[in-house]
Scaffold this active site. Structure first.
Site, PDB file in Angstrom:
ATOM      1  CG  LEU A 149      -0.229  16.104  -2.263  1.00 29.91           C
ATOM      2  CD1 LEU A 149       0.283  15.627  -0.906  1.00 29.91           C
ATOM      3  CD2 LEU A 149       0.309  17.493  -2.556  1.00 29.91           C
ATOM      4  CB  ILE A 228      -0.903   3.759   4.573  1.00 28.10           C
ATOM      5  CG1 ILE A 228      -0.514   5.206   4.231  1.00 28.10           C
ATOM      6  CG2 ILE A 228      -0.637   3.507   6.055  1.00 28.10           C
ATOM      7  CD1 ILE A 228      -1.030   5.729   2.947  1.00 28.10           C
ATOM      8  NE  ARG A 230      -3.316  -1.651  -3.624  1.00 24.70           N
ATOM      9  CZ  ARG A 230      -4.299  -1.218  -2.845  1.00 24.70           C
ATOM     10  NH1 ARG A 230      -4.014  -0.828  -1.613  1.00 24.70           N
ATOM     11  NH2 ARG A 230      -5.537  -1.163  -3.279  1.00 24.70           N
ATOM     12  CD  GLU A 259      -1.768  -7.024   2.117  1.00 20.99           C
ATOM     13  OE1 GLU A 259      -3.001  -7.174   1.974  1.00 20.99           O
ATOM     14  OE2 GLU A 259      -1.224  -5.919   2.174  1.00 20.99           O
ATOM     15  CG  HIS A 277      -4.217  -3.982   3.374  1.00 15.78           C
ATOM     16  ND1 HIS A 277      -3.832  -4.488   2.159  1.00 15.78           N
ATOM     17  CD2 HIS A 277      -4.770  -2.771   3.111  1.00 15.78           C
ATOM     18  CE1 HIS A 277      -4.143  -3.630   1.195  1.00 15.78           C
ATOM     19  NE2 HIS A 277      -4.715  -2.577   1.750  1.00 15.78           N
TER      20      HIS A 277
END
Length: 312
Positions: A149, A228, A230, A259, A277
């Site tokens: 958070l 969203i 890692r 990636e 990404h």
């Protein structure tokens, strides 16, 4: 401002002139080969490095740059920047925490909506001339769990609670008394309390595979995962198995372990939504990110405290 910046990032090219207008000289090296060449050819010129978390910057590279003084990371994550080496070399490290939070939060909600409402398959069926109508869950009134958070997680929580009337729970390194959401003491407890589990925590060794088979099992066969943050936070093997065995209802991913390679097992599934990404990419976020880098560089080379230091 006369300082030379080695630019390793490729996603904000349109906004790099902002740094040049601020007086910085840029050496652009957006590929591994160009990166190695630039370090070898310009070692005695480079004062600063601009990178991002997955690209990182390593001990041997720092050692090769005798004039290097500061490393700026776009985005919040800096998992592949060797902070121990940076401290050893007396370097300053900054990041872009919070700058692209709105863009990332928007993308997280877009992924969640697309996944839960099965938008990609509905779109594909219409394009094929079909008219398949499938009843899908609504977001309203469901339980949203957020792992991490920080600025992004807080923006997601706000969208979920105010925009979709969802109850929000979260797990963080420590509870946040300034926010009205329910704190869970572990990722496992968070999964048990969630219909939708959104991963918004930084990467790195401390968070590696905290979303594992046990957490996914706790989320259950009607639960959805959105990442969203890692890829390293989620155990990909366990995730694929949970999806294949319908232990969870679906997953939406903007980040991947290697990636731009994406596992074929993920691409073969029809209960996943995949994006390359791009959560943090928007014109507004990119411009703000580069301006933050410029402001950090200007402050540093003027002898002032940087705006967003990373603790070493």
């Amino acid at each position: 401002m006369s300082a030379t910046v080695l630019v390793l990032v490729e996603a904000v090219n349109d906004y790099l002139p902002i740094l040049e207008h601020m007086g910085f000289t840029l050496i652009r090296a957006p590929s591994p080969a160009l990166r190695a060449q630039a370090i070898a050819a310009h070692a005695d010129q480079i004062d600063a490095v601009l990178t991002r978390g997955p690209l990182g910057f390593y001990a041997e590279e720092m050692a090769a740059l005798p004039k290097l003084k500061i490393i700026c990371v776009i985005g919040a994550g800096y998992e592949h920047v060797d902070l121990v080496a940076a401290k050893t070399h007396g370097l300053t490290v900054t990041n872009g925490a919070g700058v692209n939070a709105s863009s990332v939060a928007d993308h997280a909600m877009a992924l969640l909506l697309a996944l839960v409402r099965d938008i990609p398959r509905a779109d594909a069926s219409v394009r094929r001339g079909e008219w398949a109508k499938i009843s899908r869950p609504t977001l309203s009134g469901k339980r949203l769990g957020i792992l991490g958070l920080g600025a992004v997680g807080e923006a997601i929580a706000k969208r979920g609670s105010l925009g979709f009337d969802m109850s929000v729970s979260y797990h963080n390194r420590r509870p946040r008394a300034d926010l009205p959401y329910a704190y869970c003491s572990s990722p496992l407890e968070l999964a048990k309390a969630s219909d939708f589990l959104v991963v918004a925590t930084p990467g790195g060794a401390q968070t590696r595979h905290v979303i594992d088979a046990q957490v996914l099992a706790a989320l259950g066969p009607e639960g959805f995962v959105v990442n969203i943050a890692r890829a390293s936070v989620v155990d990909t093997v366990a995730l694929v198995e949970a999806l294949q065995n319908q232990q969870i209802a679906g997953a939406a991913l903007d980040v991947f372990d290697e990636e731009p390679q994406v596992p074929d097992a993920l691409k073969a599934l029809d209960n996943v939504v995949l994006t390359p990404h791009v959560a943090g990419l928007s014109p507004q976020a990119s411009e703000a990110t580069v301006r933050m880098v410029g402001n950090n560089l200007t402050a540093f080379f003027s002898g002032q405290p940087v705006l967003t230091p990373v603790a070493l």
